[in-house]
Design an enzyme around this catalytic site. Sequence first.
Site, PDB file in Angstrom:
ATOM      1  N   TYR A  11      -2.236  -0.559  10.468  1.00  9.01           N
ATOM      2  CA  TYR A  11      -2.209  -0.944   9.051  1.00  9.01           C
ATOM      3  C   TYR A  11      -0.933  -0.447   8.385  1.00  9.01           C
ATOM      4  O   TYR A  11      -0.244  -1.209   7.693  1.00  9.01           O
ATOM      5  CB  TYR A  11      -3.447  -0.379   8.351  1.00  9.01           C
ATOM      6  CG  TYR A  11      -3.525  -0.696   6.875  1.00  9.01           C
ATOM      7  CD1 TYR A  11      -3.923  -1.960   6.444  1.00  9.01           C
ATOM      8  CD2 TYR A  11      -3.216   0.265   5.923  1.00  9.01           C
ATOM      9  CE1 TYR A  11      -4.005  -2.255   5.090  1.00  9.01           C
ATOM     10  CE2 TYR A  11      -3.301  -0.014   4.565  1.00  9.01           C
ATOM     11  CZ  TYR A  11      -3.700  -1.279   4.157  1.00  9.01           C
ATOM     12  OH  TYR A  11      -3.779  -1.558   2.805  1.00  9.01           O
ATOM     13  N   SER A  23       0.846  -1.186   0.000  1.00 12.58           N
ATOM     14  CA  SER A  23       0.000   0.000   0.000  1.00 12.58           C
ATOM     15  C   SER A  23       0.884   1.239   0.000  1.00 12.58           C
ATOM     16  O   SER A  23       2.016   1.193   0.487  1.00 12.58           O
ATOM     17  CB  SER A  23      -0.888   0.013   1.250  1.00 12.58           C
ATOM     18  OG  SER A  23      -1.572   1.244   1.392  1.00 12.58           O
TER      19      SER A  23
END
Length: 265
Positions: free
Chosen positions: A154, A141
Amino acid sequence: MNLEGCRILLTGASGGLGSAIAESLAARGARLALAGRRRDALDTVARRLRSMPAQAHIIEGDITDAAQRREMVESARAQLGGIDVLINNAGALEFTLFAEQDPATIERIVQTNLLGPMLLTREVLPHLLVQGEGRVVNIGSTFGTIGFACFTSYSASKFGLRGFSEALRRELDGSGVGVTYVAPRAARTAINNGTVMAMAREVKMNMDPPEVVAQAVVRALQQDRDEAYVGFPESFFARLNALLPRLVDRALRGQNAVMRRYAQS
C-alpha cells in the site's frame, strides 16, 4: 475552483470515503458521475445525493480494466456533457507482512492504487487539455510519504501516486490543467478491517471520520491546491521523513513491533 455546476468523475464512489466526498461536492452544487464496482452501493449513494437534490449518475466499472476505463470516461462525458475534474479515489489495502503477502494481492493493490489512476487520467487528460482547464485530484495517503511496516505494498503504491502527481503537475504547467495530491492520515472506513482498528487503538494511531477527509478534499479543490496533507502531527512527520528518515525510523521502532504482532495474528 467554483464547484457550482462543476462536472466531476469520482472513482471509488461506493466506499465510505468516496460517498462522503460525493456528498460534500454535491452540497456545493457539483454534478457527479459516480464510478465504482458495486452497483448496489452506488445506487444507495446516488439516491442520497438526488434527495438533496443533486445531479448524480452511476457508472459501474473497474479502473483496473482498460475497456471499462474507456467506458467510464465516455459515459461520464455523455451524462455530464463533459468532464472538468477527475478524482482518483478508488483504493485497495491489505495489512500483512510483505513476505507472506499473496503476489496476486500485491498486483491488485498496485493496479488499483497506482496504475489504474494513471491510466484513467490518461483517458481523461486529452479532453481537459482541449478545454484548456480542469483538474486531476489524486487521493493519496500519509503512507505515501512515510513508509509503514505491514502496509508495504500500500505504501509503495501511494508513494508512486505522489510521484505521478508531482511529475504530471510539472508537465502540465501552463496548460490550464492542474493536479492536486491529497494525503489523508488513516480514516475510519471499511477499508480498515477489525485487525487494523485494534492495532490502531493500541499504537494510538490518529484516525479521522470520512467526512473530515472529504471536507479537506473539497477545500483543496476549491483552492486549487497542489498538495494537501490532512491531520497533525502526521503532516509534520511526513515532511520530517523527507528530511530525516533515520530519525523517523527510530521514532517508529516501538510501533513497528506492535504492528508486526498484529499482522502475524
